[in-house]
Structure formats: C-alpha cells, structure tokens
Design a protein around this motif. Structure first.
Motif, PDB file in Angstrom:
ATOM      1  N   PRO A  72      11.796  12.767  52.192  1.00  0.00           N
ATOM      2  CA  PRO A  72      12.185  13.805  51.228  1.00  0.00           C
ATOM      3  C   PRO A  72      11.827  15.181  51.764  1.00  0.00           C
ATOM      4  O   PRO A  72      11.021  15.308  52.697  1.00  0.00           O
ATOM      5  N   VAL A  73      12.427  16.205  51.200  1.00  0.00           N
ATOM      6  CA  VAL A  73      12.087  17.583  51.562  1.00  0.00           C
ATOM      7  C   VAL A  73      11.724  18.347  50.292  1.00  0.00           C
ATOM      8  O   VAL A  73      12.052  17.924  49.190  1.00  0.00           O
ATOM      9  N   LYS A  74      11.059  19.445  50.470  1.00  0.00           N
ATOM     10  CA  LYS A  74      10.690  20.278  49.332  1.00  0.00           C
ATOM     11  C   LYS A  74      10.982  21.734  49.659  1.00  0.00           C
ATOM     12  O   LYS A  74      11.127  22.112  50.824  1.00  0.00           O
ATOM     13  N   ARG A  75      11.095  22.523  48.608  1.00  0.00           N
ATOM     14  CA  ARG A  75      11.378  23.953  48.755  1.00  0.00           C
ATOM     15  C   ARG A  75      10.102  24.729  48.445  1.00  0.00           C
ATOM     16  O   ARG A  75       9.570  24.663  47.339  1.00  0.00           O
ATOM     17  N   ASN A  76       9.619  25.461  49.438  1.00  0.00           N
ATOM     18  CA  ASN A  76       8.406  26.252  49.284  1.00  0.00           C
ATOM     19  C   ASN A  76       8.747  27.730  49.143  1.00  0.00           C
ATOM     20  O   ASN A  76       9.725  28.212  49.729  1.00  0.00           O
ATOM     21  N   ALA A  77       7.945  28.436  48.386  1.00  0.00           N
ATOM     22  CA  ALA A  77       8.114  29.883  48.271  1.00  0.00           C
ATOM     23  C   ALA A  77       7.742  30.531  49.603  1.00  0.00           C
ATOM     24  O   ALA A  77       6.579  30.523  49.999  1.00  0.00           O
ATOM     25  N   GLU A  78       8.741  31.056  50.288  1.00  0.00           N
ATOM     26  CA  GLU A  78       8.504  31.699  51.579  1.00  0.00           C
ATOM     27  C   GLU A  78       7.869  33.071  51.401  1.00  0.00           C
ATOM     28  O   GLU A  78       7.107  33.533  52.241  1.00  0.00           O
ATOM     29  N   LYS A  79       8.211  33.725  50.288  1.00  0.00           N
ATOM     30  CA  LYS A  79       7.674  35.056  49.995  1.00  0.00           C
ATOM     31  C   LYS A  79       7.112  35.041  48.569  1.00  0.00           C
ATOM     32  O   LYS A  79       7.790  35.450  47.615  1.00  0.00           O
ATOM     33  N   PRO A  80       5.877  34.575  48.390  1.00  0.00           N
ATOM     34  CA  PRO A  80       5.296  34.487  47.038  1.00  0.00           C
ATOM     35  C   PRO A  80       5.303  35.821  46.289  1.00  0.00           C
ATOM     36  O   PRO A  80       5.450  35.842  45.062  1.00  0.00           O
ATOM     37  N   SER A  81       5.149  36.922  47.006  1.00  0.00           N
ATOM     38  CA  SER A  81       5.143  38.228  46.335  1.00  0.00           C
ATOM     39  C   SER A  81       6.504  38.532  45.709  1.00  0.00           C
ATOM     40  O   SER A  81       6.577  39.155  44.638  1.00  0.00           O
ATOM     41  N   ILE A  82       7.589  38.089  46.364  1.00  0.00           N
ATOM     42  CA  ILE A  82       8.926  38.302  45.805  1.00  0.00           C
ATOM     43  C   ILE A  82       9.128  37.416  44.582  1.00  0.00           C
ATOM     44  O   ILE A  82       9.742  37.832  43.585  1.00  0.00           O
ATOM     45  N   VAL A  83       8.612  36.190  44.631  1.00  0.00           N
ATOM     46  CA  VAL A  83       8.698  35.299  43.465  1.00  0.00           C
ATOM     47  C   VAL A  83       8.008  35.944  42.272  1.00  0.00           C
ATOM     48  O   VAL A  83       8.552  35.986  41.160  1.00  0.00           O
ATOM     49  N   ARG A  84       6.810  36.477  42.487  1.00  0.00           N
ATOM     50  CA  ARG A  84       6.071  37.122  41.393  1.00  0.00           C
ATOM     51  C   ARG A  84       6.814  38.353  40.880  1.00  0.00           C
ATOM     52  O   ARG A  84       6.852  38.612  39.666  1.00  0.00           O
ATOM     53  N   LEU A  85       7.407  39.114  41.794  1.00  0.00           N
ATOM     54  CA  LEU A  85       8.178  40.295  41.396  1.00  0.00           C
ATOM     55  C   LEU A  85       9.345  39.906  40.495  1.00  0.00           C
ATOM     56  O   LEU A  85       9.563  40.512  39.429  1.00  0.00           O
ATOM     57  N   LEU A  86      10.105  38.896  40.895  1.00  0.00           N
ATOM     58  CA  LEU A  86      11.265  38.470  40.113  1.00  0.00           C
ATOM     59  C   LEU A  86      10.842  37.915  38.759  1.00  0.00           C
ATOM     60  O   LEU A  86      11.492  38.177  37.743  1.00  0.00           O
ATOM     61  N   GLU A  87       9.771  37.143  38.734  1.00  0.00           N
ATOM     62  CA  GLU A  87       9.282  36.602  37.465  1.00  0.00           C
ATOM     63  C   GLU A  87       8.853  37.729  36.527  1.00  0.00           C
ATOM     64  O   GLU A  87       9.186  37.727  35.332  1.00  0.00           O
ATOM     65  N   ARG A  88       8.135  38.684  37.070  1.00  0.00           N
ATOM     66  CA  ARG A  88       7.602  39.775  36.240  1.00  0.00           C
ATOM     67  C   ARG A  88       8.717  40.682  35.709  1.00  0.00           C
ATOM     68  O   ARG A  88       8.767  40.995  34.520  1.00  0.00           O
ATOM     69  N   GLU A  89       9.631  41.078  36.593  1.00  0.00           N
ATOM     70  CA  GLU A  89      10.650  42.043  36.195  1.00  0.00           C
ATOM     71  C   GLU A  89      11.744  41.436  35.330  1.00  0.00           C
ATOM     72  O   GLU A  89      12.437  42.155  34.617  1.00  0.00           O
ATOM     73  N   SER A  90      11.919  40.119  35.379  1.00  0.00           N
ATOM     74  CA  SER A  90      12.968  39.492  34.568  1.00  0.00           C
ATOM     75  C   SER A  90      12.494  39.158  33.158  1.00  0.00           C
ATOM     76  O   SER A  90      13.315  38.866  32.281  1.00  0.00           O
ATOM     77  N   ARG A  91      11.189  39.190  32.920  1.00  0.00           N
ATOM     78  CA  ARG A  91      10.680  38.881  31.583  1.00  0.00           C
ATOM     79  C   ARG A  91      11.206  39.899  30.571  1.00  0.00           C
ATOM     80  O   ARG A  91      11.137  41.109  30.791  1.00  0.00           O
ATOM     81  N   GLY A  92      11.705  39.402  29.452  1.00  0.00           N
ATOM     82  CA  GLY A  92      12.254  40.286  28.431  1.00  0.00           C
ATOM     83  C   GLY A  92      13.700  40.654  28.655  1.00  0.00           C
ATOM     84  O   GLY A  92      14.301  41.329  27.811  1.00  0.00           O
ATOM     85  N   CYS A  93      14.288  40.219  29.769  1.00  0.00           N
ATOM     86  CA  CYS A  93      15.700  40.511  30.050  1.00  0.00           C
ATOM     87  C   CYS A  93      16.580  39.389  29.500  1.00  0.00           C
ATOM     88  O   CYS A  93      16.186  38.222  29.483  1.00  0.00           O
ATOM     89  N   ARG A  94      17.777  39.773  29.070  1.00  0.00           N
ATOM     90  CA  ARG A  94      18.708  38.778  28.538  1.00  0.00           C
ATOM     91  C   ARG A  94      19.767  38.395  29.561  1.00  0.00           C
ATOM     92  O   ARG A  94      20.283  37.266  29.545  1.00  0.00           O
ATOM     93  N   TYR A  95      20.113  39.315  30.475  1.00  0.00           N
ATOM     94  CA  TYR A  95      21.189  39.062  31.423  1.00  0.00           C
ATOM     95  C   TYR A  95      20.706  39.294  32.857  1.00  0.00           C
ATOM     96  O   TYR A  95      19.805  40.097  33.112  1.00  0.00           O
ATOM     97  N   LEU A  96      21.334  38.600  33.767  1.00  0.00           N
ATOM     98  CA  LEU A  96      21.025  38.714  35.194  1.00  0.00           C
ATOM     99  C   LEU A  96      22.334  38.868  35.963  1.00  0.00           C
ATOM    100  O   LEU A  96      23.201  37.996  35.898  1.00  0.00           O
ATOM    101  N   ALA A  97      22.498  39.983  36.665  1.00  0.00           N
ATOM    102  CA  ALA A  97      23.681  40.231  37.502  1.00  0.00           C
ATOM    103  C   ALA A  97      23.250  40.184  38.961  1.00  0.00           C
ATOM    104  O   ALA A  97      22.356  40.927  39.382  1.00  0.00           O
ATOM    105  N   LEU A  98      23.876  39.311  39.721  1.00  0.00           N
ATOM    106  CA  LEU A  98      23.455  39.027  41.094  1.00  0.00           C
ATOM    107  C   LEU A  98      24.373  39.728  42.087  1.00  0.00           C
ATOM    108  O   LEU A  98      25.544  39.379  42.228  1.00  0.00           O
ATOM    109  N   PHE A  99      23.829  40.707  42.796  1.00  0.00           N
ATOM    110  CA  PHE A  99      24.570  41.452  43.816  1.00  0.00           C
ATOM    111  C   PHE A  99      24.065  41.029  45.196  1.00  0.00           C
ATOM    112  O   PHE A  99      23.470  41.813  45.922  1.00  0.00           O
ATOM    113  N   LEU A 100      24.267  39.775  45.560  1.00  0.00           N
ATOM    114  CA  LEU A 100      23.860  39.289  46.885  1.00  0.00           C
ATOM    115  C   LEU A 100      25.068  39.264  47.825  1.00  0.00           C
ATOM    116  O   LEU A 100      26.213  39.410  47.379  1.00  0.00           O
ATOM    117  N   ASP A 101      24.810  39.042  49.122  1.00  0.00           N
ATOM    118  CA  ASP A 101      25.887  39.001  50.115  1.00  0.00           C
ATOM    119  C   ASP A 101      26.969  38.026  49.671  1.00  0.00           C
ATOM    120  O   ASP A 101      26.693  36.946  49.152  1.00  0.00           O
TER     121      ASP A 101
END
Length: 238
Positions: A72-101
């Motif tokens: 089996p394989v697992k997915r690890n957080a490569e950038k824990p600081s980015i995970v924390r940033l996304l979790e923190r800034e998305s709290r209280g938001c209702r919508y998410l618009a993704l502008f990725l490549d």
C-alpha cells in the motif's frame, strides 16, 4: 506571482489588505455569484502532499523489492506549513474557487487543497467548490475564468495519483534491487544506484549520444552546386 495577479484582478480597484509572508494572504470585499462576499486569496507552492510507503516497508534489509509492487501507499503532507495555512484560512468560508494550473498536475493539486479546506457545511444541493480554467494571468483572463467557473475533474486527479504510485513503486523497487545486486559484486559501492522511469531513459539518451561523439569517425562527403542562367538571370542552389 499568480496569487498576487488573481487578487489584483478581482479586488475592486485593485485595493486589498495583505498579510502573512510566503505565501501571502490577500483580502478584499466583492461579490460572488451575485451576492456580497469577502474574499481571501492565497496560494500553494507545487504539490502539498507526496506519496510514500508505510513505515513497515522502509527497511531495505527486511523488505524484498518485489513486495513493493503490492504494497500500500500513503499520502504525506510534503509542506505541513501550507496544510496549516489552508486549514486556517478556509475556516468560516462557504465557497472555494481553485485557480490552479490548467493541466492534470494542477487538477491533482486542486484535490490536495480540497482535502485541507475547512469549509462551512453546505446547504441543501449547494455547490461549494469551483474550478477556474485560464491560460494567461492577465486581468481579462482571470475575470473571464471567474465568470465561468466549473467543477474540478477528479478523474484527472486520480490519473496523476496513479502515475505517482507507479513512479514510486518502480523507482524504489528497482533502486533497491540494483543497489543490492551491485553491492554484492562491487564492494566499493557506498551510495544507492538509483532508477527512475524518467531519469533512466534520459541517462540512456545521454550515454548513447556520448558514445556517438567519442566514436565518431569523419568520412568524406560531397555537395552539389547548381547554377542556372536564362535571359541574363542566374540562380544558384547548393
């Protein structure tokens, strides 16, 4: 950066409040789907997660390389600081618009961001997650993408995860096998003899080109020169 360009294009008059460091967080008032909204714009730096084997498959001595193909394989957080940033800034938001490549890798990063997002509970039948498609970071393209939001494509994301798993299993299994095989024959090998689905064919191209260069022997050759004249006009070709 793309984050700054998106915020500048969507903020009324380009006015916004910015906090944080790298990546920054931009905030400004605006409207979304015809309703007043407060925007937060931030970014990630490439993939947020990486693929790896569980701990019990990390030992070179106790794990047969063949076992890795069924492991089996697992997915690890490569950038824990980015995970924390996304979790923190998305709290209280209702919508998410993704502008990725706008490619498969970008689609996979979309779902990595979704995995981190802490959105408010959805109302009945409400779409909360949107995908922006754009090919340039001009204000006109960004606004057009915002006006034509779609949905992220999970199949394209899963295709990337399948490729990541194949790269991991093939690369690690053959690297361990080669290293153990050659270490048994040549005692002076101290580093891993790595194998990769991309690096190994590329190395083959380089070696083949080097062999062609060092074994090259010049040979005589000829060229043809042609001159044609008519009515005081001449044309030459070689």
């Amino acid at each position: 950066s793309i984050c700054n360009a998106i915020a500048a294009a969507l903020a009324p008059g380009g006015r916004m409040e910015t906090r944080g460091g790298t990546p920054p967080v931009h905030e400004f008032p605006g409207s979304f789907r015809g309703q007043p909204a407060h925007f937060r714009v931030t970014s990630v730096v490439g993939h947020v997660f990486s693929t790896d084997f569980p701990q019990q498959y990390q030992s070179w001595s106790s794990t047969d390389p063949l076992e890795l193909f069924d492991a089996p394989v697992k997915r690890n957080a490569e950038k824990p600081s980015i995970v924390r940033l996304l979790e923190r800034e998305s709290r209280g938001c209702r919508y998410l618009a993704l502008f990725l490549d706008n490619d498969r890798e970008g689609e996979n990063i979309c779902f990595e961001v979704i995995r981190c997002a802490q959105l408010l509970p959805a109302q009945s039948g409400e779409q909360q997650i949107f995908r922006a498609r754009f090919s340039a970071i001009t204000a006109a393209d960004i606004k057009k993408a915002m006006a034509n939001l779609g949905e992220p494509n999970e199949n394209e994301s899963l295709a990337v995860e399948a490729r990541q798993e194949l790269d991991l299993k093939v690369g690690v299994a053959f690297s361990r096998f080669q290293t153990q095989f050659f270490s048994g024959k040549y005692g002076d090998i101290t580093n891993a003899v790595t194998y990769g689905p991309c690096q190994t064919p590329t190395l083959g191209f380089c070696v083949r080109r080097h062999i062609d260069i060092v074994s090259f022997q010049s040979e005589p050759y000829w060229t043809l020169s042609l001159a044609v004249g008519k009515d005081r006009r001449r044309a030459a070709a070689e």
